[in-house]
Design an enzyme around this catalytic site. Structure first.
Site, PDB file in Angstrom:
ATOM      1  N   ALA A 150      76.647   8.303   9.130  1.00 56.50           N
ATOM      2  CA  ALA A 150      76.313   9.468   8.108  1.00 56.50           C
ATOM      3  C   ALA A 150      75.259   9.220   7.174  1.00 56.50           C
ATOM      4  O   ALA A 150      74.502  10.215   6.404  1.00 56.50           O
ATOM      5  CB  ALA A 150      77.429  10.165   7.502  1.00 56.50           C
ATOM      6  N   GLY A 151      75.099   7.884   6.712  1.00 57.60           N
ATOM      7  CA  GLY A 151      73.892   7.586   5.933  1.00 57.60           C
ATOM      8  C   GLY A 151      74.740   7.638   4.443  1.00 57.60           C
ATOM      9  O   GLY A 151      74.175   7.653   3.268  1.00 57.60           O
TER      10      GLY A 151
ATOM     11  N   GLY B 164      81.113   2.806   6.019  1.00 56.80           N
ATOM     12  CA  GLY B 164      81.498   1.559   6.357  1.00 56.80           C
ATOM     13  C   GLY B 164      81.394   0.262   5.451  1.00 56.80           C
ATOM     14  O   GLY B 164      82.198  -0.573   5.060  1.00 56.80           O
TER      15      GLY B 164
ATOM     16  N   LYS C 278      78.309   7.094  -1.052  1.00 56.15           N
ATOM     17  CA  LYS C 278      76.949   6.838  -1.774  1.00 56.15           C
ATOM     18  C   LYS C 278      75.959   7.974  -1.188  1.00 56.15           C
ATOM     19  O   LYS C 278      76.009   8.386  -0.016  1.00 56.15           O
ATOM     20  CB  LYS C 278      76.307   5.715  -2.121  1.00 56.15           C
ATOM     21  CG  LYS C 278      75.988   4.972  -0.692  1.00 56.15           C
ATOM     22  CD  LYS C 278      74.445   5.453  -0.179  1.00 56.15           C
ATOM     23  CE  LYS C 278      74.013   4.655   1.057  1.00 56.15           C
ATOM     24  NZ  LYS C 278      73.060   5.242   1.746  1.00 56.15           N
TER      25      LYS C 278
ATOM     26  N   ASP D 256      74.280  -3.023   2.384  1.00 53.51           N
ATOM     27  CA  ASP D 256      74.669  -2.051   1.414  1.00 53.51           C
ATOM     28  C   ASP D 256      76.146  -2.436   0.761  1.00 53.51           C
ATOM     29  O   ASP D 256      76.723  -1.916  -0.406  1.00 53.51           O
ATOM     30  CB  ASP D 256      75.060  -0.725   1.836  1.00 53.51           C
ATOM     31  CG  ASP D 256      73.661   0.174   2.088  1.00 53.51           C
ATOM     32  OD1 ASP D 256      72.739  -0.318   1.770  1.00 53.51           O
ATOM     33  OD2 ASP D 256      73.673   1.131   2.902  1.00 53.51           O
TER      34      ASP D 256
END
Ligand code: ATP
Length: 292
Positions: A95-96, A100, A9, A134
């Site tokens: 990485a943002g 994961g 995302k 998330d």
């Protein structure tokens, strides 16, 4: 053997509203799936959870988010038997881009199918929240407003498959540390116009230019000073004519919208030529709405 895709995302908008009594941060973010994916394959075994990370530098034990998610699911359902999960990793790590979390969500969908557990996506989201904030979003992905700690989800109209360049500078950042550092400067930051971005998305006349006017991420105040390569990448993308450019999540990955793949590719080549990113950590890709 069954297979699941785990898409990455980006955040089109990321705002932090404050800190909750339990120490978690209350967020308001617009999440968007992009066409960069890990691939997970699942095989039944007689017991336990075995993970093969395929040579990537990730843990294969209980620290892997895949392991945590599947443990919660097995516990909830009282499942007898085990699973071997092989991971083909493409999403940059730390990485943002929720790599994961997306792997964990894919593991929940995959094991639900493998063992015919019959759980709804709402039930998988509830289980996934134990693994990370998330994960509930990553169960279905798409274009979504995420509030609360990230678990209150409002689905938004799908966006067109706009072209973007993505580049993760060398090194990663710790999401927890970035949020903690934001607390120290919270009174001084200017918040992104998430409502303005929602208005554009709901107008259903979305273009790279209209979205670009409202891109914003409050965490840039913290991560950019720690990782000056973020601004170097943004500068390159702008010089190649990007409509808009932003850091995603807690960083340090940067994305930018381009009118065509050729120009996005040239911009990425320039980032590589200046040795800011590794080759596996740059992409020319598109916004997508995954079919899970
Ligand atoms: P977010 O955008 O949700 O903050 P991120 O993209 O910044 O996440 P991840 O790639 O999800 O970060 O990795 C965060 C941490 O989780 C890393 O330190 C990594 O070692 C650990 N981790 C455990 N399992 C996984 C996995 N399957 N994939 C990626 N990272 C994992």
């Amino acid at each position: 053997m069954i297979t699941e895709n785990a898409y990455a995302k980006i955040n089109l908008s990321l705002d932090v509203k404050g800190t909750l009594p339990n120490g978690y941060h209350e967020v308001r973010m617009i999440m968007q799936t992009v066409d960069i994916r890990d691939i997970l394959t699942f095989e039944k075994t007689s017991g336990g959870i075995t993970i093969d990370v395929g040579g990537s530098p990730l843990p294969e034990d209980g620290d892997n988010l895949i392991h945590k998610a599947v443990s919660s699911l097995f516990e909830k359902c009282g499942t007898k038997g085990g699973v071997k999960i092989s991971l083909e990793k493409h999403i940059p790590i730390a990485a943002g881009m929720a790599g994961g979390s997306s792997d964990a969500a894919a593991a929940l969908r995959g094991v639900n199918r493998l063992y015919d557990l019959g759980l709804s996506y709402d039930e998988l989201r509830e289980t996934g929240l134990k693994t990370g904030a998330d994960v509930p979003y990553c169960i279905e992905g798409g274009t979504v407003l995420a509030e609360g700690i990230g678990e209150k989800l409002t689905h938004l109209p799908s966006l067109p498959p706009l072209t973007l360049a993505v580049a993760k500078p060398k090194g990663g950042v710790s999401t927890g540390n970035i949020y903690k550092a934001l607390d120290r400067i919270f009174d001084t930051v200017i918040h992104p116009d998430t409502d303005g971005m929602l208005g554009i998305i709901r107008s259903q006349s979305v273009t790279a230019a209209s979205l670009s006017g409202y891109l914003g991420n409050v965490l840039e105040y913290v991560t950019v000073p720690l990782c000056p390569d973020i601004d170097r990448i943004k500068e390159i993308f702008k010089n190649f004519g990007a409509a808009g450019t932003l850091m995603t999540g807690s960083g340090p990955t940067v994305f930018a919208f381009f009118d065509d793949e050729k120009t996005a590719g040239e911009a990425v080549s320039e980032v590589l030529a200046r040795d800011i990113c590794g080759k596996d950590e740059t992409f020319v890709t598109k916004l997508t709405d995954p079919e899970y």
